[in-house]
Write an enzyme that holds these catalytic residues in place. Structure first.
Site, mmCIF file in Angstrom:
data_model
loop_
_atom_site.group_PDB
_atom_site.id
_atom_site.type_symbol
_atom_site.label_atom_id
_atom_site.label_comp_id
_atom_site.label_asym_id
_atom_site.label_seq_id
_atom_site.Cartn_x
_atom_site.Cartn_y
_atom_site.Cartn_z
ATOM 1 N N ASP A 16 0.858 -1.186 0.000
ATOM 2 C CA ASP A 16 0.000 0.000 0.000
ATOM 3 C C ASP A 16 0.895 1.237 0.000
ATOM 4 O OD1 ASP A 16 -1.673 2.102 0.634
ATOM 5 O OD2 ASP A 16 -2.543 1.134 2.395
ATOM 6 N N ILE A 17 0.725 2.085 -0.993
ATOM 7 C CA ILE A 17 1.645 3.227 -1.132
ATOM 8 C C ILE A 17 1.500 4.222 0.023
ATOM 9 C CG2 ILE A 17 0.186 4.776 -2.544
ATOM 10 C CD1 ILE A 17 2.735 5.153 -4.332
ATOM 11 N N GLY A 38 -9.628 3.873 -6.047
ATOM 12 C CA GLY A 38 -8.278 3.345 -6.240
ATOM 13 C C GLY A 38 -7.248 4.014 -5.353
ATOM 14 N N ASP A 40 -5.977 6.921 -5.625
ATOM 15 C CA ASP A 40 -6.341 8.317 -5.369
ATOM 16 C C ASP A 40 -7.178 8.413 -4.076
ATOM 17 O OD1 ASP A 40 -6.607 11.017 -5.874
ATOM 18 O OD2 ASP A 40 -7.925 10.809 -7.606
ATOM 19 N N SER A 125 -2.351 4.428 -14.231
ATOM 20 C CA SER A 125 -3.263 4.117 -15.372
ATOM 21 C C SER A 125 -3.706 2.661 -15.492
ATOM 22 C CB SER A 125 -2.666 4.541 -16.729
ATOM 23 O OG SER A 125 -2.798 5.935 -16.922
ATOM 24 N N THR A 126 -3.164 1.756 -14.685
ATOM 25 C CA THR A 126 -3.498 0.335 -14.928
ATOM 26 C C THR A 126 -4.686 -0.173 -14.119
ATOM 27 O OG1 THR A 126 -1.960 -0.547 -13.266
ATOM 28 C CG2 THR A 126 -1.078 -0.184 -15.483
ATOM 29 N N TYR A 129 -8.244 3.137 -15.302
ATOM 30 C CA TYR A 129 -7.935 3.621 -16.652
ATOM 31 C C TYR A 129 -7.530 2.507 -17.616
ATOM 32 C CZ TYR A 129 -8.371 8.587 -15.330
ATOM 33 O OH TYR A 129 -8.831 9.820 -14.942
HETATM 34 N N1 AR6 Z 1 -1.355 1.568 -3.005
HETATM 35 C C1 AR6 Z 1 -0.764 1.247 -4.179
HETATM 36 N N2 AR6 Z 1 -1.465 0.961 -5.299
HETATM 37 C C2 AR6 Z 1 -2.819 0.993 -5.214
HETATM 38 C C3 AR6 Z 1 -3.513 1.345 -4.028
HETATM 39 C C4 AR6 Z 1 -2.719 1.637 -2.883
HETATM 40 N N3 AR6 Z 1 -3.269 1.977 -1.701
HETATM 41 N N4 AR6 Z 1 -4.858 1.292 -4.284
HETATM 42 C C5 AR6 Z 1 -4.997 0.919 -5.568
HETATM 43 N N5 AR6 Z 1 -3.772 0.737 -6.134
HETATM 44 P P1 AR6 Z 1 -6.147 3.334 -10.081
HETATM 45 P P2 AR6 Z 1 -5.693 4.748 -12.642
HETATM 46 C C6 AR6 Z 1 -3.410 0.314 -7.508
HETATM 47 O O1 AR6 Z 1 -7.483 2.888 -10.555
HETATM 48 O O2 AR6 Z 1 -5.864 3.491 -13.413
HETATM 49 C C7 AR6 Z 1 -9.192 7.073 -9.661
HETATM 50 O O3 AR6 Z 1 -10.556 7.050 -9.405
HETATM 51 C C8 AR6 Z 1 -4.471 -0.333 -8.360
HETATM 52 O O4 AR6 Z 1 -4.697 -1.695 -7.959
HETATM 53 O O5 AR6 Z 1 -6.027 3.829 -8.696
HETATM 54 O O6 AR6 Z 1 -4.557 5.661 -12.990
HETATM 55 C C9 AR6 Z 1 -8.682 8.461 -10.016
HETATM 56 O O7 AR6 Z 1 -9.409 9.463 -9.366
HETATM 57 C C10 AR6 Z 1 -3.817 -0.231 -9.735
HETATM 58 O O8 AR6 Z 1 -2.844 -1.274 -9.878
HETATM 59 O O9 AR6 Z 1 -5.558 4.517 -11.045
HETATM 60 C C11 AR6 Z 1 -8.843 8.525 -11.494
HETATM 61 O O10 AR6 Z 1 -10.142 8.936 -11.849
HETATM 62 C C12 AR6 Z 1 -3.066 1.105 -9.661
HETATM 63 O O11 AR6 Z 1 -3.021 1.446 -8.270
HETATM 64 C C13 AR6 Z 1 -8.618 7.096 -11.936
HETATM 65 O O12 AR6 Z 1 -8.939 6.287 -10.817
HETATM 66 C C14 AR6 Z 1 -3.747 2.234 -10.417
HETATM 67 O O13 AR6 Z 1 -5.153 2.105 -10.326
HETATM 68 C C15 AR6 Z 1 -7.170 6.851 -12.296
HETATM 69 O O14 AR6 Z 1 -7.055 5.538 -12.780
#
Ligand code: AR6
Length: 179
Positions: A16-17, A38, A40, A125-126, A129
């Site tokens: 977890d970041i 996610g 964010d 983005s993965t 997005y």
């Molecule tokens: N620590 C590390 N990685 C994480 C965590 C965490 N606590 N939680 C999720 N991930 P995403 P995107 C991973 O969807 O694709 C948001 O709603 C997750 O499993 O967070 O860039 C924003 O507001 C995946 O592997 O980001 C934007 O609208 C990675 O982080 C949109 O999502 C990225 O997934 C951005 O989408």
């Protein structure tokens, strides 16, 4: 997994970041900087409401895709949060690779500008997005490795990957970069 590039290193960890104690934590935001799910959602929850306030005050027009903006770390131990906006995957013909590379490059340049040595990235983005992990990992790792070869400032870039599938994708790409 730890790999040395020049005088700096890239680490891959599963986790977890929001718990990382590095100078900078990178968020995967949207171009409205409006918060969301996610990573964010997790970062805003952990850092507290001051971060959203700061974003609204300093960046009322949001942030273009492929770029990033800076806030304080709020309740996190990190000095800064970089809110990077990656592209939405649309099949690969909408400049997604350039935009993803640019998001990483912007963060690396901002890290140097703020004289920081350590930085944590999520897999931008993965998630929501839908950027394919293997393609995103290739761009993320090559962009960072190239920067580290020439950076006097940066010492550690840690990719904090949330699930085994994503970790495996990044690890496979990093292994191919060693040969
Ligand atoms: N620590 C590390 N990685 C994480 C965590 C965490 N606590 N939680 C999720 N991930 P995403 P995107 C991973 O969807 O694709 C948001 O709603 C997750 O499993 O967070 O860039 C924003 O507001 C995946 O592997 O980001 C934007 O609208 C990675 O982080 C949109 O999502 C990225 O997934 C951005 O989408």
């Amino acid at each position: 997994m730890i790999v040395q590039f020049g005088s700096a290193r890239i680490e891959l960890v599963l986790g977890d970041i929001t718990t990382q104690q590095l100078d900078i934590i990178v968020n995967a935001a949207n171009s409205q900087l409006a918060g969301g799910g996610g990573v964010d959602g997790a970062i805003h929850d952990a850092a507290g409401p001051e971060i959203m306030k700061e974003l609204r005050q300093r960046y009322p027009d949001g942030c273009p895709t492929g770029s990033a903006v800076v806030t304080s770390g709020g309740k996190l131990t990190s000095q800064y949060i970089f809110h990077a906006v990656g592209p939405i995957w649309q099949g690969g013909s909408k400049k997604e690779s350039q935009l993803l590379e640019s998001a990483y490059q912007t963060c690396l340049s901002l890290a140097e500008k703020h004289q920081c040595k350590t930085l944590a990235f999520p897999s931008i983005s993965t998630g929501v997005y839908r950027y394919p992990v293997d393609l995103a990992a290739e761009i993320a790792l090559r962009t960072v490795a190239m920067k580290l070869e020439s950076s006097d400032e940066l010492e550690l870039v840690r990719f904090v990957l949330f699930d085994q599938g994503t970790f495996g994708g990044y690890a496979r790409v990093l292994e191919t970069m060693l040969v």
